[in-house]
Design an enzyme around this catalytic site. Sequence first.
Site, PDB file in Angstrom:
ATOM      1  N   GLY A   1       0.922  -0.898   0.010  1.00  0.00           N
ATOM      2  CA  GLY A   1      -0.237  -0.103   0.150  1.00  0.00           C
ATOM      3  C   GLY A   1       0.320   1.505   0.235  1.00  0.00           C
ATOM      4  O   GLY A   1       0.986   2.492  -1.085  1.00  0.00           O
TER       5      GLY A   1
ATOM      6  N   ARG B   1       9.509 -26.374   6.024  1.00  0.00           N
ATOM      7  CA  ARG B   1       8.347 -25.520   6.839  1.00  0.00           C
ATOM      8  C   ARG B   1       7.069 -26.639   7.278  1.00  0.00           C
ATOM      9  O   ARG B   1       7.076 -27.127   8.960  1.00  0.00           O
ATOM     10  CB  ARG B   1       8.286 -24.815   6.540  1.00  0.00           C
ATOM     11  CG  ARG B   1       8.869 -23.503   7.003  1.00  0.00           C
ATOM     12  CD  ARG B   1       8.534 -21.871   6.275  1.00  0.00           C
ATOM     13  NE  ARG B   1       9.491 -21.102   6.660  1.00  0.00           N
ATOM     14  CZ  ARG B   1       9.711 -20.006   5.768  1.00  0.00           C
ATOM     15  NH1 ARG B   1       7.958 -18.958   5.760  1.00  0.00           N
ATOM     16  NH2 ARG B   1      10.258 -19.244   6.434  1.00  0.00           N
TER      17      ARG B   1
ATOM     18  N   LEU C   1       7.878  -9.596   1.084  1.00  0.00           N
ATOM     19  CA  LEU C   1       8.313  -8.377   0.670  1.00  0.00           C
ATOM     20  C   LEU C   1       8.072  -8.072  -0.826  1.00  0.00           C
ATOM     21  O   LEU C   1       8.215  -7.333  -1.231  1.00  0.00           O
ATOM     22  CB  LEU C   1       9.942  -8.007   1.273  1.00  0.00           C
ATOM     23  CG  LEU C   1       9.921  -8.714   3.075  1.00  0.00           C
ATOM     24  CD1 LEU C   1      10.899  -8.116   3.621  1.00  0.00           C
ATOM     25  CD2 LEU C   1       8.945  -7.930   3.533  1.00  0.00           C
TER      26      LEU C   1
END
Lengths: 642, 251
Positions: A45, A330, A441
């Site tokens: 944003g 994971r 990211l």
Amino acid sequence: MELNARVPAGPLEKKWDTHRFSNKLVNPANRRKYTAIVVGTGLAGGSAAATLAEQGYTVKAFCIQDSPRRAHSIAAQGGINAAKNYQNDGDSVFRLFYDTIKGGDFRAREANVYRLAQVSTEIIDQCVAQGVPFAREYGGTLANRSFGGAQVSRTFYARGQTGQQLLLGAYGALSRQIHAGRVKMFNRREMMDVVVADGRARGITVRNIITGEIESHEADVVILATGGYGNVYFLSTNAMASNVTAAWRAHKKGAGFANPSFVQIHPTCIPVHGDYQSKLTLMSESLRNDGRVWVPKKQGDTRLPADIPEEERDYYLENKYPSFGNLVPRDVASRNAKEQCDLGKGVGSTRLAVYLDFADAIKRDGEATIFKKYGNLFQMYQKITDSDPMKEPMMIYPAVHYTMGGLWVDYDLMTNIPGLFAIGECNFSDHGANRLGASALMQGLADGYFIIATSVAHYLGTNKLDNISVHDQAFIDSKRSVEDRIAKLLKNSSGGPAGKFTVDEIHKELGKLMWDNCGMARNKEDLEKALKELPAIKQKFWDYVYIPGDTKEINQSLERAGRVADFLEFAEIMIRDALTREESCGCHLREESQTEENEAKRDDKKYSHVSVWEYSGEDAEPKLHIEPLSFENVTPSQRSYK
Amino acid sequence: MSSINLTLKIWRQQNSDALGRLETYTLDNVNTDMSFLEMLDVLNEKLTKESKDPVAFDHDCREGICGMCGAIVDGVAHGPEKEVTLCQLHMRHFKDGDSIVIEPFRSRAYPIKKDLLIDRSALDRIIQAGGYVSVNTGGTIDGNAIPISSQKAELAMDAAACIGCGACVASCPNGAAMLFTSAKISQLALLPQGQVERKQRALAMVEQMDKEGFGNCTNAKECEAVCPKGISIRNIARLNREYLLAALTEG
């Protein structure tokens, strides 16, 4: 519901170029006449608001916190991937694309992921130009580290605070536009509704957290960058204010919600230590390089770890997966930890933890070497738990970390509501059923800096929008529905709290239901049970939730109540989505779909698609739609740890 | 793990215009593994159950990086532990029977909105005045075309680690925002990317700082002592140098 992904034709590597050329543009002189609303000021944003303003659009940006710099992107530690191939170790755009789509277990759209890999290199250049202090080699070039799911070093980082530094870069760019008067910033506003007029998103309804005022804001496009929904589980690594409300309200206005059951559960977090606990803290996965995971062989063994002899310890990952050992992916690590605890072998006061032991590594490499590698993590752990991992084993447990599901978007990142876009974690687009480390990211900034402006220009260039005002019926109706809902939330508040429940009590109950039945391993029976139990929790909430105070003031209980009310509704499509996906894939194991060695079995014949849910009313069953996935440039392969 | 009983004296203030006062609460059986904010959560659940207004306080990430939380605990911003934010302060640092005074960060530039919740938007406006490199998105050169020594990058990172919590201001006898402002000015003055606007930035940010009503630095070093990220006051020296140089050559 029409799901047209609008993926451009042509070869994969040409799609983005072709698309940008064929897209309509808006003349620079005309851009200021258009207003874009951006909700959320995290990496996606913040970068979107700054970029649109730089290009000349009028921007209104909204954030829930007291400052746009606080969005939860700030907490990302490890780094950001980019296909720079600075290390000359064989990286390329195609390899980053391949690693990302394979890491997502072949449940993402090829074209979107390829574009992500393409723009990844520009992100690094952009952030360097802004003065982001990335780690450097002694010669002054940018440093890289390697990360899970990749065999090349392509992760750029700024100590353990990469998210913070990238966010402050975007915040700087945004601040510059606020100063220039091209972005009007609205802090401490919570989005309560999308306003849809004549089938297009034309504004939002927000609650001013300080005054309690319900405000209407009009625009030509609305861009949601409101993050993930991990807090549906109550405990997660998300920030306390992270919520599903904005995305859920968009869904209720007609936007499809894609793959809501795709949730990433991180294996190495500091365990829950009491029922007062408010959030979970992540410890870097790199710890598994030297730590050995174990539990006592005996159930309910309450001896201190030092008192448990070697032969009475079960190094379950090493025993079960001899070739990968403690470094299994994971999802496998997370699932096995839960399994051991469910078997009654958990450790610590809550019995919901396993040991991660560095004793052997310290014996082998010496205290100094191990401390140099992990010292900062050990200190952080010690600060929270008061226990020193150099002296006694760490305790870890899996925690909800990231949500791959989100609002369905096309190649332009537009939802199926014209004029409503979703970027960053709040869309579903790039990570399939599992996100690789250091890719969140990358996606946030790709969407915000390099993709959304093209999409907005095309939308505005191809559609003629009517004039609109906040006095129009659509805004008045939206505002009224928001006010009605708040009044409904507060209806139990007269007569005091006796016999009633607090917001957190009910949120915890929902969280437990979801964690137990819709977590990392799922089966039909439990999911159906959860679906049956959910309405009672929802009913309890509406009948008995007690919220002190009023709406026309700062009321943090009321804020939380609104979010929990939406989580309660949202949980239903999560469970339904998990139910209908009868395959194991990405982050979750469907217990009915396993190989002979009890490993996850994906079913490409039946489930190589995106599941998109359509809202059909308060008491109606949501409708499932399918966007089939096709793979023309890669061949889906089965993961193996052999 | 053990538990302690506490007396809490907490600043309660209904809104910016109302008068505030310290209210006393007792909270028993506080698990010492709790964070300070979790202790406040427990208090708030208790107050809610008693039909009382919970204490409003800002918080978000609860892992010490967002900079949203903070309060003065027994006279010290973020409490008695060094280099932690309030969310990372744990109750094991308190003793059974302790009386803890909890107040909001106080400064002329931080209006109290409710209880411990304050308005720090003045800090945002200092950044808006020039705390960035003015580059638009796109068209930038390759990242490796700007070589930066590892040492410089690390120094810049030391300053860039500021989380903008504003504890420095609340601890300064002069209510100065010099540590906050100097952290950003230092980061960009140390890096080649920040050189073009170096002087302009120092002048504009300091001007905004003054306009917001923040005081000046007299080297009391209280800011450095409470900074949860250990930002050094060397940065203030750098800010002074940057400002002086700019004022002499540009002003």
